[in-house]
Design a protein around this motif. Structure first.
Motif, PDB file in Angstrom:
ATOM      1  N   THR A 191       0.803  -1.220   0.000  1.00 33.54           N
ATOM      2  CA  THR A 191       0.000   0.000   0.000  1.00 33.54           C
ATOM      3  C   THR A 191       0.836   1.270   0.000  1.00 33.54           C
ATOM      4  OG1 THR A 191      -0.143  -0.126   2.410  1.00 33.54           O
ATOM      5  CG2 THR A 191      -1.955  -1.106   1.143  1.00 33.54           C
ATOM      6  N   ARG A 219       1.377   7.396   9.739  1.00 32.79           N
ATOM      7  CA  ARG A 219      -0.065   7.546   9.815  1.00 32.79           C
ATOM      8  C   ARG A 219      -0.752   6.291   9.296  1.00 32.79           C
ATOM      9  NH1 ARG A 219       0.076  13.777   7.525  1.00 32.79           N
ATOM     10  NH2 ARG A 219       1.420  14.563   9.186  1.00 32.79           N
ATOM     11  N   PRO A 220      -1.884   5.925   9.892  1.00 31.50           N
ATOM     12  CA  PRO A 220      -2.539   4.657   9.528  1.00 31.50           C
ATOM     13  C   PRO A 220      -2.868   4.518   8.056  1.00 31.50           C
ATOM     14  CG  PRO A 220      -3.473   5.536  11.561  1.00 31.50           C
ATOM     15  CD  PRO A 220      -2.557   6.601  11.017  1.00 31.50           C
ATOM     16  N   TYR A 221      -3.037   5.645   7.329  1.00 30.43           N
ATOM     17  CA  TYR A 221      -3.437   5.495   5.936  1.00 30.43           C
ATOM     18  C   TYR A 221      -2.337   4.900   5.053  1.00 30.43           C
ATOM     19  CZ  TYR A 221      -1.312  10.195   5.387  1.00 30.43           C
ATOM     20  OH  TYR A 221      -0.470  11.279   5.391  1.00 30.43           O
ATOM     21  N   VAL A 222      -1.122   4.742   5.573  1.00 28.69           N
ATOM     22  CA  VAL A 222      -0.116   4.072   4.735  1.00 28.69           C
ATOM     23  C   VAL A 222      -0.493   2.615   4.500  1.00 28.69           C
ATOM     24  CG1 VAL A 222       1.754   5.603   5.440  1.00 28.69           C
ATOM     25  CG2 VAL A 222       1.422   3.443   6.652  1.00 28.69           C
ATOM     26  N   TRP A 223      -1.421   2.075   5.308  1.00 27.84           N
ATOM     27  CA  TRP A 223      -1.898   0.704   5.096  1.00 27.84           C
ATOM     28  C   TRP A 223      -3.278   0.680   4.455  1.00 27.84           C
ATOM     29  CZ3 TRP A 223       0.811   1.491   9.860  1.00 27.84           C
ATOM     30  CH2 TRP A 223       2.024   0.805   9.942  1.00 27.84           C
ATOM     31  N   SER A 224      -3.688   1.758   3.807  1.00 29.12           N
ATOM     32  CA  SER A 224      -4.985   1.798   3.139  1.00 29.12           C
ATOM     33  C   SER A 224      -4.853   1.235   1.737  1.00 29.12           C
ATOM     34  CB  SER A 224      -5.528   3.231   3.078  1.00 29.12           C
ATOM     35  OG  SER A 224      -6.692   3.279   2.293  1.00 29.12           O
ATOM     36  N   ASP A 225      -5.453   0.065   1.495  1.00 31.05           N
ATOM     37  CA  ASP A 225      -5.322  -0.543   0.165  1.00 31.05           C
ATOM     38  C   ASP A 225      -6.209   0.154  -0.867  1.00 31.05           C
ATOM     39  OD1 ASP A 225      -7.740  -1.399   1.102  1.00 31.05           O
ATOM     40  OD2 ASP A 225      -7.253  -3.542   1.040  1.00 31.05           O
ATOM     41  N   ARG A 226      -6.987   1.133  -0.429  1.00 29.90           N
ATOM     42  CA  ARG A 226      -7.772   1.911  -1.401  1.00 29.90           C
ATOM     43  C   ARG A 226      -6.947   3.041  -2.008  1.00 29.90           C
ATOM     44  NH1 ARG A 226     -12.705   3.585   2.260  1.00 29.90           N
ATOM     45  NH2 ARG A 226     -10.938   3.831   3.689  1.00 29.90           N
ATOM     46  N   HIS A 227      -5.803   3.318  -1.408  1.00 38.82           N
ATOM     47  CA  HIS A 227      -4.974   4.434  -1.888  1.00 38.82           C
ATOM     48  C   HIS A 227      -3.514   3.990  -2.000  1.00 38.82           C
ATOM     49  CE1 HIS A 227      -8.418   7.053  -1.322  1.00 38.82           C
ATOM     50  NE2 HIS A 227      -8.538   6.593  -0.099  1.00 38.82           N
TER      51      HIS A 227
END
Length: 415
Positions: free
Chosen positions: A327, A381-389
């Motif tokens: 991700t 930040r947690p969004y580094v593991w967001s598979d949508r981005h």
């Protein structure tokens, strides 16, 4: 990987591409720990305490100062205990013996109790030794490096260890794992018991990383062969990661191994679970994945290619065996000139921060002791593991930018 006591001799195959192989960009700063000469629970001196709640910033501030007798270490792993304390373990650590030059021991630890630390080192103040298995250690020839572990109950922590042997002419010329062992740590006295058998005692090093869900404990294997092998130094087996499991309620049951489709008792059928390519299609190289359960999914952080890469990979999976989706890919900096310094192993660190804290190991290429031989912490930040981005990050420090790219995953198992 660990620090060399004498200058690190790199294989000849490495030397020709040494300068070109090392390109880096940006991360932060890290380690040192308060100490005692034998394990105990006493609070460390005031200089060994955080000045504010545990975070990447506070850990950097404390550990960058090189406190007391642990003045350098790597391969940091930290475990939050049920009583709120944090147990730290390290591979090669330099200990201040008061004689003007630090002594290298092959394993050490620390116990963090609230805001303060106390080190876990064997021997005496002037003659320090490894914390675990000093009697079985022949320094620079035969030793034990900590891997991952788990809290068995309120009194006991089980730690897996790589039994290592130097098969080259000097330390870390050809450091070779020869077995996986386990040791029980008494959480009341912080003393290590006798070495025992691991569920899988082979050189596959099941226990390099450990996670759990509600039913099983998962032991991940990675061969951890870093110097004197193939290519840039690490063995090609370090590119692969395997996983086995055992029931939480039946810890003496034989391990079951993921074969790519199902679980089997046949260890030889174990299949690689690690992503082998980066989002741009390049091979990731060595894959010392560190994995954690995050609600109903699993997340991983990996400093791929060990000493010879400059990128940290963030991966997410719906199950402990995958399939994994990359991700984010972030650059990591060295502590100085990349021709002189390297950064490597990345791990998760428990802190009071709502975001994830990770730590990166740092060392000189020649292995000589320096003030920069310690991990560095940063918050992601947690969004580094967001598979949508899913994105390839190549510039701004820990910040995504640009258009999303297609992130590869490991193959879905066949029905």
């Amino acid at each position: 990987m660990a620090a060399a006591f004498t200058p690190l001799a790199r294989p000849k195959a490495m030397n020709a591409r040494f300068t070109a192989a090392v390109r880096w960009v940006a991360v932060t700063s890290l380690l040192a720990i308060g100490s005692v000469t034998a394990p105990h629970l006493a609070a460390a001196a005031s200089g060994d305490c955080l000045q504010q709640a545990s975070s990447a910033e506070s850990l950097n501030a404390v550990f960058d100062s090189g406190l007391d007798n642990i003045v350098g270490a790597d391969y940091q792993r930290a475990f939050e205990l049920a009583d709120g304390r944090v147990l730290w373990v390290f591979q090669d650590a330099f200990i201040d013996d008061g004689a003007g030059s630090p002594t290298l021991v092959h394993n050490a630890g620390a116990i963090q109790d609230g805001m303060c630390f106390a080190s876990l080192v064997g021997g005496t103040e002037t003659r320090p030794t490894s914390w675990i298995a000093p009697e079985q250690t022949d320094r620079f020839r035969h030793w034990y490096w900590p891997l991952d572990g788990y809290e068995q109950d309120a009194d006991t922590f089980v730690l897996y260890m790589a039994e290592m042997e130097e098969r080259g002419s000097a330390y870390l010329n050809n450091a070779t794992p020869i077995a996986t062992v386990s040791v029980e740590i008494d959480l009341n006295t912080m003393t290590a018991g006798k070495l025992g058998a691991a569920p899988n005692p082979t050189t596959d090093l099941y226990g390099f990383d450990v996670t759990t869900d509600d039913e099983y404990r998962y032991l991940y294997g990675q061969c951890h062969r870093q110097f004197g092998f193939e290519g840039l130094g690490h063995d090609e087996c370090a590119n692969l990661v395997y996983v086995a499991r055992q029931p939480l309620e039946q810890p003496n049951m034989p391990l079951e191994y993921w074969d790519g489709n199902d679980w089997t008792r046949n260890s030889r059928a174990a299949a690689n679970i690690a992503p082998v390519h980066a989002p741009d299609g390049e091979q990731r190289g060595s894959n010392p994945m560190q994995i954690e359960r995050d609600g109903d999914r699993w997340i991983a952080v990996t400093k791929a290619a060990d000493w010879w890469g400059n990128l940290v990979y963030f991966d997410v999976a719906p199950r402990p065996e995958g399939p994994w989706t990359t991700t984010a890919v972030l650059p990591v900096a060295t502590q100085g000139d990349p021709g002189e310094f390297s950064s490597y192993f990345v791990s998760f660190i428990p802190t009071s921060s709502e975001a994830r804290t990770i730590a990166v190991s740092n060392n000189r290429w020649d292995g000589q002791f320096s003030d920069d031989y310690h991990p560095t912490f940063t918050t992601v930040r947690p969004y580094v593991w967001s598979d949508r981005h899913a994105q390839m990050i190549t510039d701004h420090f820990w910040l995504p930018f640009g258009e999303p790219i297609n992130a590869p995953t490991t193959p879905e198992p066949e029905a």
